[in-house]
Design a protein around this motif. Structure first.
Motif, PDB file in Angstrom:
ATOM      1  N   ILE A 214       0.851  -1.188   0.000  1.00  0.00           N
ATOM      2  CA  ILE A 214       0.000   0.000   0.000  1.00  0.00           C
ATOM      3  C   ILE A 214       0.880   1.229   0.000  1.00  0.00           C
ATOM      4  O   ILE A 214       1.806   1.343   0.805  1.00  0.00           O
ATOM      5  CB  ILE A 214      -0.933  -0.012   1.220  1.00  0.00           C
ATOM      6  CG1 ILE A 214      -1.923  -1.168   1.057  1.00  0.00           C
ATOM      7  CG2 ILE A 214      -1.662   1.307   1.385  1.00  0.00           C
ATOM      8  CD1 ILE A 214      -2.679  -1.497   2.294  1.00  0.00           C
ATOM      9  N   LEU A 225      -4.179   7.183  -0.865  1.00  0.00           N
ATOM     10  CA  LEU A 225      -3.682   5.850  -0.558  1.00  0.00           C
ATOM     11  C   LEU A 225      -3.914   5.013  -1.807  1.00  0.00           C
ATOM     12  O   LEU A 225      -4.988   5.079  -2.404  1.00  0.00           O
ATOM     13  CB  LEU A 225      -4.420   5.275   0.643  1.00  0.00           C
ATOM     14  CG  LEU A 225      -4.015   5.926   1.971  1.00  0.00           C
ATOM     15  CD1 LEU A 225      -5.032   5.635   3.048  1.00  0.00           C
ATOM     16  CD2 LEU A 225      -2.620   5.471   2.388  1.00  0.00           C
ATOM     17  N   CYS A 227      -3.400   1.245  -4.005  1.00  0.00           N
ATOM     18  CA  CYS A 227      -3.010  -0.163  -4.102  1.00  0.00           C
ATOM     19  C   CYS A 227      -3.582  -0.756  -5.380  1.00  0.00           C
ATOM     20  O   CYS A 227      -4.392  -0.132  -6.062  1.00  0.00           O
ATOM     21  CB  CYS A 227      -3.442  -0.953  -2.863  1.00  0.00           C
ATOM     22  SG  CYS A 227      -5.191  -1.322  -2.788  1.00  0.00           S
ATOM     23  N   ALA A 234      -4.474  -7.005  -1.042  1.00  0.00           N
ATOM     24  CA  ALA A 234      -4.050  -5.618  -0.848  1.00  0.00           C
ATOM     25  C   ALA A 234      -5.245  -4.727  -0.502  1.00  0.00           C
ATOM     26  O   ALA A 234      -5.179  -3.898   0.408  1.00  0.00           O
ATOM     27  CB  ALA A 234      -3.358  -5.105  -2.099  1.00  0.00           C
ATOM     28  N   LEU A 238      -5.885  -2.714   2.977  1.00  0.00           N
ATOM     29  CA  LEU A 238      -6.102  -1.271   3.032  1.00  0.00           C
ATOM     30  C   LEU A 238      -7.380  -0.966   3.824  1.00  0.00           C
ATOM     31  O   LEU A 238      -7.419  -0.078   4.672  1.00  0.00           O
ATOM     32  CB  LEU A 238      -6.207  -0.698   1.611  1.00  0.00           C
ATOM     33  CG  LEU A 238      -6.548   0.784   1.496  1.00  0.00           C
ATOM     34  CD1 LEU A 238      -5.546   1.642   2.256  1.00  0.00           C
ATOM     35  CD2 LEU A 238      -6.575   1.212   0.029  1.00  0.00           C
ATOM     36  N   ARG A 239      -8.428  -1.734   3.543  1.00  0.00           N
ATOM     37  CA  ARG A 239      -9.702  -1.540   4.229  1.00  0.00           C
ATOM     38  C   ARG A 239      -9.525  -1.727   5.727  1.00  0.00           C
ATOM     39  O   ARG A 239     -10.009  -0.946   6.541  1.00  0.00           O
ATOM     40  CB  ARG A 239     -10.719  -2.558   3.676  1.00  0.00           C
ATOM     41  CG  ARG A 239     -12.149  -2.280   4.024  1.00  0.00           C
ATOM     42  CD  ARG A 239     -13.105  -3.041   3.144  1.00  0.00           C
ATOM     43  NE  ARG A 239     -13.304  -2.421   1.835  1.00  0.00           N
ATOM     44  CZ  ARG A 239     -13.941  -1.286   1.630  1.00  0.00           C
ATOM     45  NH1 ARG A 239     -14.443  -0.614   2.647  1.00  0.00           N
ATOM     46  NH2 ARG A 239     -14.088  -0.792   0.420  1.00  0.00           N
ATOM     47  N   ARG A 241      -6.620  -1.578   7.493  1.00  0.00           N
ATOM     48  CA  ARG A 241      -5.730  -0.577   8.096  1.00  0.00           C
ATOM     49  C   ARG A 241      -6.403   0.786   8.194  1.00  0.00           C
ATOM     50  O   ARG A 241      -6.116   1.588   9.051  1.00  0.00           O
ATOM     51  CB  ARG A 241      -4.456  -0.425   7.263  1.00  0.00           C
ATOM     52  CG  ARG A 241      -3.536  -1.623   7.345  1.00  0.00           C
ATOM     53  CD  ARG A 241      -2.241  -1.290   6.641  1.00  0.00           C
ATOM     54  NE  ARG A 241      -1.393  -2.469   6.491  1.00  0.00           N
ATOM     55  CZ  ARG A 241      -0.283  -2.473   5.746  1.00  0.00           C
ATOM     56  NH1 ARG A 241       0.078  -1.373   5.115  1.00  0.00           N
ATOM     57  NH2 ARG A 241       0.443  -3.549   5.643  1.00  0.00           N
ATOM     58  N   LYS A 242      -7.306   1.053   7.281  1.00  0.00           N
ATOM     59  CA  LYS A 242      -7.978   2.359   7.255  1.00  0.00           C
ATOM     60  C   LYS A 242      -9.212   2.381   8.152  1.00  0.00           C
ATOM     61  O   LYS A 242      -9.854   3.406   8.309  1.00  0.00           O
ATOM     62  CB  LYS A 242      -8.388   2.673   5.799  1.00  0.00           C
ATOM     63  CG  LYS A 242      -8.020   4.076   5.372  1.00  0.00           C
ATOM     64  CD  LYS A 242      -8.618   4.456   4.030  1.00  0.00           C
ATOM     65  CE  LYS A 242      -9.049   5.901   4.099  1.00  0.00           C
ATOM     66  NZ  LYS A 242      -9.645   6.447   2.913  1.00  0.00           N
ATOM     67  N   ILE A 353      -0.716   2.893   7.846  1.00  0.00           N
ATOM     68  CA  ILE A 353      -1.518   2.427   6.716  1.00  0.00           C
ATOM     69  C   ILE A 353      -0.642   2.151   5.500  1.00  0.00           C
ATOM     70  O   ILE A 353      -0.720   1.092   4.893  1.00  0.00           O
ATOM     71  CB  ILE A 353      -2.604   3.475   6.350  1.00  0.00           C
ATOM     72  CG1 ILE A 353      -3.472   3.801   7.577  1.00  0.00           C
ATOM     73  CG2 ILE A 353      -3.467   2.956   5.201  1.00  0.00           C
ATOM     74  CD1 ILE A 353      -4.518   4.872   7.341  1.00  0.00           C
ATOM     75  N   ALA A 354       0.219   3.136   5.160  1.00  0.00           N
ATOM     76  CA  ALA A 354       1.021   3.003   3.938  1.00  0.00           C
ATOM     77  C   ALA A 354       2.391   2.399   4.237  1.00  0.00           C
ATOM     78  O   ALA A 354       2.977   2.660   5.284  1.00  0.00           O
ATOM     79  CB  ALA A 354       1.178   4.366   3.274  1.00  0.00           C
TER      80      ALA A 354
END
Ligand code: ZN
Ligand code: ZN
Ligand code: FE
Length: 767
Positions: A214, A225, A227, A234, A238-239, A241-242, A353-354
């Motif tokens: 990400i 952000l 991906c 991935a 992302l979902r 972590r966000k 997140i990233a």
């Protein structure tokens, strides 16, 4: 021979207006000069009468594509016998309204420079010209000149300088002109913010994304952000972590052809995708066997997906090196926070997140989220008006006698400043539900006041006492001893649609939304108002029901369903036994029933948003939602796919009590949905019949009111009208009855459009 002084006002700065005038004058062999005078463009020009007439005509009829001329006037002045046409430097100090151009997507010519190995800006991610590039987001002060932007620290090299000064060059007076020799540079950072050695940051970033990592990428108005949109792991990561349950992510695709591989795109949608603001366009996913699938985690349980095309040179290069793979490209924030736009802040907030950051050293001055829009009935229906549109001024139906600030609502906040006939609507600020969001609101209000040189003499706000925007407005009015003016929520919705269409006089306003503070202190949201800017009366409303648990019911549609079912006299135990899709447990169920009986923590509401939730839950489509409007969106897309002409029964009761509003009684409708679900009727059919019914209720009520009051114009506003199926059906049916229908085309029908209505009402009341 004659000489004229021509003054042009409107959106005339930062849009290549002066170079355009120069080219036109040179072509026609006319002499004189052109100058920016804080908001207006001033031209003095001489030649023979027919030449001057032709020049003035051309200016009026074919201004440069991004300009908007509000006013063009000229006066004869004494001859000066000039022998050339010149562009003079901007004059400051003159008092005229200030304009700041929205940010513009990369133009075709800059795109070919970018990909041309012979060009000196080959693969340079900051290429721009007078027709494209950042504007609002890099502006420190008006008027728009290089020294007043965040490009100021980059001293032009000789070549850029020469282009900047050459009237025949495309970059003549391009304030953000730059090149690899003299401009901003990219760098790659790790999670800690330390520089990662890289000879080609874009390629290295693309490789990381290709490996399922990400990334965070600094764009025009903030961080994205990023991906791989085809990589389930991935996207899920992302979902997670966000902390974003099911809210859809936007996807960027290389070009219209790749969009067509995954989505259905009509002509109007294609035009919007490729338009200069380059918004995210809501499109239907393709479900046929030939469609190129994207990760289902991008927009779970959703028939639609938000898609945009690359709009900066950096995006173009990223797609070029990564083989045109669709990329998730969502705002760089944790859920509910404002988008990050400053490097340090972004790294601090997005570090968890990233995995990798692609940044550059051109500062972003104004944060600005991507705009979101959709096509309804062949026309644009804005959902979020932000990058590419803000802060393009809108015209108020009657000029504001004093400078004003309208603070908008609580959710999807947008504020606006008024000066004369101009309303400057801010970019999307977001939900004022977190400390950071409220802070961003305060900062950006200040920024806009400074940028537009407007000091409000009046603040306009919603009547809701608990909105953060209301508290801000009242505190500010107290501190500065200026009047604060409260405007009813649904009245503001109605006025915003009226203002957009520049209509005056009395209209019927069908205002359906999630919630707004009613004139009687209860929660309104299914209103038919009659009136104009000055005032309104509530002519009709949906039958009120209780909202067990208040705000909690917004997240849990089953609670609202229970309330509606009980109100309609249905057997709720029997319903619970056959319902599915995340239904409540027995204890929870009993508690809510008790709340309803006692009226404890269960405010009354007429909200149509909640009616959608209730129908979705009764039909077992969805018992819980992770964002507002989710259930309605699902009902809409279910209903879209079937052709069922039936409507459910309902009652438009004009005789509740003399003098009281008409009640739109939904009990029979709910009973019919309950019966249909029991009889095994599919959710698609129920969804369709429900839409038919709502449209029919609107038409019956409007005809009743139109007849009784001699009105023939209907405006449709409120967030519910983002529903394409309902909007189209209602608009067509009203038109068939000979009524004139107005819908939102410029500002969102939802709460993002409130501030325009607030300004329109306040400026009328102050006159
Ligand atoms: Zn360009
Ligand atoms: Zn240069
Ligand atoms: Fe609203």
């Amino acid at each position: 021979m004659q000489r004229r002084a021509i003054e042009v006002s409107g959106v005339v700065q930062g849009v290549g207006f002066r170079p355009f005038v120069f080219a036109l004058a040179s072509q026609m062999k006319l002499n004189g000069f052109v100058q920016n005078r804080s908001g207006a463009v001033w031209i003095e020009i001489e030649g023979d009468e027919s030449g001057l007439n032709c020049f003035t005509d051309c200016l009026r009829r074919q201004p440069p594509p991004l300009a908007r001329i509000d006013n063009l006037s000229w006066n004869p002045i004494p001859l000066r016998d000039e022998d050339q046409f010149r562009i003079l430097t901007s004059e400051s100090g003159a008092r005229a309204p200030v304009f700041v151009s929205p940010d513009l997507a990369i133009c075709d010519e800059c795109r070919s420079d970018l990909l041309d190995p012979e060009d000196r800006r080959y693969r340079y991610p900051f290429v721009n010209c007078t027709q494209c590039g950042p504007r609002l987001t890099i502006t420190l002060r008006a008027p728009y000149d290089r020294g007043q932007t965040t490009m100021d620290p980059f001293v032009m090299c000789d070549q850029c300088q020469a282009e900047y000064k050459d009237p025949n060059d495309r970059r003549f007076h391009a304030q953000a002109i730059t090149c690899p020799k003299c401009g901003p540079k990219l760098s790659l950072l790790d999670q800690e913010g330390s520089v990662v050695e890289s000879s080609d940051p874009i390629s290295d970033f693309a490789v990381a994304i290709g490996q399922g990592r990400i990334g965070a990428m600094k764009g025009i108005g903030g961080f994205h952000l990023v991906c791989d949109a085809a990589n389930d792991v991935a996207v899920e990561m992302l979902r997670c972590r966000k902390h974003r349950d099911e809210k859809p992510f936007a996807v960027m695709m290389g070009d219209v052809n790749s969009v067509k591989r995954s989505c259905i795109v009509n002509r109007a949608e294609r035009d919007l995708l490729e338009s200069t603001p380059c918004p995210i366009v809501l499109l239907r996913k393709r479900v046929d066997g030939n469609a190129i699938p994207l990760s289902l985690a991008i927009a779970p349980n959703n028939a639609y997906i938000g898609v945009m095309l690359p709009y900066t040179p950096l995006h173009v290069l990223l797609f070029d090196v990564s083989g045109h793979q669709p990329l998730v490209m969502t705002s760089g924030n944790r859920s509910d926070e404002p988008i990050a736009f400053e490097d340090r802040d972004a790294i601090a907030r997005l570090a968890g997140i990233a995995d990798i950051f692609l940044v550059h050293d051109r500062e972003i001055r104004v944060r600005c989220d991507d705009s979101l829009t959709r096509v309804i009935g062949g026309c644009e229906a804005p959902i979020r008006r932000s990058r590419g549109y803000a802060p393009m001024p809108l015209r108020l139906p009657c000029p504001s006698p004093k400078p004003m600030l309208a603070v908008g609502g609580q959710l999807k906040n947008v504020f606006a400043l008024a000066s004369g006939a101009n309303a400057f609507l801010s970019h999307h600020i977001g939900d004022l539900e977190s400390l950071q969001a409220v802070e961003a609101f305060r900062t950006d209000v200040q920024l806009y006041e400074q940028l537009f040189e407007i000091t409000p003499a009046v603040v306009v706000h919603d009547l809701h006492p608990d909105y953060q925007s209301t508290s801000y407005a009242q505190a500010r009015a107290n501190r500065e001893s200026i009047p604060a003016l409260g405007v009813q929520h649904h009245h503001a919705h109605m006025a915003s649609c009226m203002a957009e269409h520049q209509i005056d006089g009395d209209v019927i306003g069908v205002i359906f939304d999630g919630s707004g503070y009613g004139a009687d202190g209860s929660i309104w949201g299914g209103e038919i108002l009659v009136g104009g800017y000055e005032s309104f009366v509530r002519a009709a409303h949906m039958r009120p029901v209780r909202l067990p648990g208040g705000d909690k019911a917004t997240k849990e549609p089953w609670r609202v369903a229970l309330s509606y079912l009980a109100d309609a006299g249905c057997d709720v135990e029997e319903w619970l036994a056959r319902a599915d899709g995340g239904k409540p447990g027995a204890v929870e169920f009993a508690i809510v029933l008790q709340m309803l009986e006692r009226g404890f923590n269960s405010p009354w509401t007429t909200s149509v948003g909640r009616l959608f939730d209730a129908v979705a839950a009764v039909a077992s489509v969805r018992m819980r939602v992770s964002f507002e409007g989710q259930a309605a969106m699902q009902l809409e897309s279910l209903g879209h796919d079937v052709h069922a002409a039936e409507t459910y029964p309902y009652e438009v009761d004009a005789n509740v009590k003399p003098g009281l509003p008409i009640q739109l009684d939904t009990r029979m409708l709910i009973r019919a949905v309950y019966d249909d679900h029991r009889d095994g009727v599919g959710a698609e059919t129920i969804g369709r019949r429900f839409h038919n019914t709502l449209s029919s209720i609107i038409v019956d009520a409007c005809c009743e009111i139109a007849g009784a009051r001699g009105l023939d114009r209907v405006v449709l506003s409120g967030g519910v009208f983002l529903n394409a199926l309902l909007s189209t059906q209602a608009a067509n049916a009203l038109a068939e009855k000979g009524l004139q229908v107005f819908q939102h085309r410029v500002v969102p029908p939802g709460d993002g459009g409130l501030c325009l209505g607030q300004l329109a009402i306040a400026s009328r009341r102050l006159q």
